[in-house]
Design a protein around this motif. Structure first.
Motif, PDB file in Angstrom:
ATOM      1  N   ASN A  87       0.852  -1.186   0.000  1.00 48.33           N
ATOM      2  CA  ASN A  87       0.000   0.000   0.000  1.00 48.33           C
ATOM      3  C   ASN A  87       0.888   1.237   0.000  1.00 48.33           C
ATOM      4  OD1 ASN A  87      -1.866   2.016   0.359  1.00 48.33           O
ATOM      5  ND2 ASN A  87      -2.971   0.999   2.004  1.00 48.33           N
ATOM      6  N   GLN A 136       0.151   4.324  -0.227  1.00 45.77           N
ATOM      7  CA  GLN A 136      -0.622   5.544   0.018  1.00 45.77           C
ATOM      8  C   GLN A 136       0.309   6.657   0.495  1.00 45.77           C
ATOM      9  OE1 GLN A 136      -1.329   7.082   3.123  1.00 45.77           O
ATOM     10  NE2 GLN A 136      -0.154   5.645   4.373  1.00 45.77           N
ATOM     11  N   GLN A 148      -7.968   7.289   1.069  1.00 42.88           N
ATOM     12  CA  GLN A 148      -8.194   5.882   0.757  1.00 42.88           C
ATOM     13  C   GLN A 148      -9.429   5.397   1.503  1.00 42.88           C
ATOM     14  OE1 GLN A 148      -4.737   3.373   1.456  1.00 42.88           O
ATOM     15  NE2 GLN A 148      -4.265   3.415  -0.720  1.00 42.88           N
ATOM     16  N   ASP A 151     -11.479   1.092  -1.808  1.00 41.94           N
ATOM     17  CA  ASP A 151     -10.145   0.603  -2.156  1.00 41.94           C
ATOM     18  C   ASP A 151      -9.912  -0.774  -1.545  1.00 41.94           C
ATOM     19  OD1 ASP A 151      -9.082   2.889  -3.627  1.00 41.94           O
ATOM     20  OD2 ASP A 151      -9.210   3.951  -1.715  1.00 41.94           O
ATOM     21  N   ASP A 198      -1.780   0.229   7.968  1.00 41.95           N
ATOM     22  CA  ASP A 198      -1.235   0.683   6.691  1.00 41.95           C
ATOM     23  C   ASP A 198      -0.526   2.027   6.797  1.00 41.95           C
ATOM     24  OD1 ASP A 198      -1.951  -1.534   5.223  1.00 41.95           O
ATOM     25  OD2 ASP A 198      -3.796  -0.673   4.426  1.00 41.95           O
TER      26      ASP A 198
END
Length: 246
Positions: free
Chosen positions: A41, A43, A78, A92, A153
């Protein structure tokens, strides 16, 4: 009480799960299998929205969360959704920790072919190649689990939408009540205290994360347990639009 350890995706390579347990010679023997980390991930905004299925979220257009924000989408939020949300919106990441009814429905749908769906180890074994393992699964409700994965995350601001109605005793406030995989609307024992305690444990574990409860007007009564969480605040849907430039 729910136990959550403060861990992060960047340090996660995978984990072992028990695939079979046998009792031989007065001793239990476990056969395990290593499930590697299959998610990267990347992000960059550090902001996530957890989409629950309480009725207040029907007042907000979730498609607004799909719009890229900031230069090159650098501040885009997200999205992590719960269970039957997939019927109406594609986040997502989807998290399904419900009963076999909703998990099986998702496993048998085309949704899992093109989207990331997290579930418990037992459901990975029941439906091979359909789901992604919840890292260090806390075995909590879907909403808390989704928020946990977002913190795992690396998100530092996590908005909670549709997390409402747990104080309505004897009434299943989930918008998918009376549908496949869900209890009937008027035959349901609310476990509101358990859900609130789960969230308090998560908030206290990830004490450096800003958990933001988004409600219709930003004026809902805050459960007593959450009042002690200094990293928990409440805003309205309008505030969310302004704060995230949606």
């Amino acid at each position: 009480m729910l136990q959550i350890d403060k861990k992060y995706r960047k340090d996660y390579t995978g984990e072992d799960i028990i695939v079979e347990r046998k009792h031989e010679g007065k001793k239990w023997w476990d056969q395990t299998e290593t499930i590697p980390n299959m998610i990267t991930n990347n992000q960059i905004s550090n902001r996530a929205a957890i989409i629950g299925n309480g009725p207040s979220r029907l007042e907000f257009n979730l498609q607004n969360l799909k719009k890229p924000q900031g230069l090159l989408g650098a501040t885009t939020v997200q999205t992590y959704g719960c269970n039957a949300l997939y019927r109406d919106f594609t986040p997502d990441f989807l998290v399904s920790t419900g009963n076999n009814g909703i998990v099986t429905e998702i496993a048998n749908s085309n949704y899992v072919n093109n989207n990331i769906v997290y579930s418990n180890a037992i459901h990975l074994l029941e439906h091979p190649s359909k789901f992604y393992l919840i890292p260090y699964d806390p075995y909590a409700d879907a909403g808390t689990t989704a928020a946990y994965i977002a913190a795992f995350d690396g998100h530092t601001t996590i908005y909670l939408l549709g997390f409402d109605g747990y104080d309505l005793q004897g009434h299943n406030n989930n918008i998918y009540a009376d549908t496949n995989g869900y209890d009937l609307k008027w035959q349901f024992e609310i476990e509101g205290d358990k859900l609130i305690n789960n969230r308090a444990q998560l908030f206290n574990t990830y004490s450096d994360v800003d958990f933001v409860w988004v409600t219709s007007y930003g004026k809902n009564t805050v459960p007593e347990t959450l009042k002690w969480c200094s990293n928990h605040r409440q805003i309205s849907f309008r505030d969310l639009v302004l704060e995230c430039d949606l």
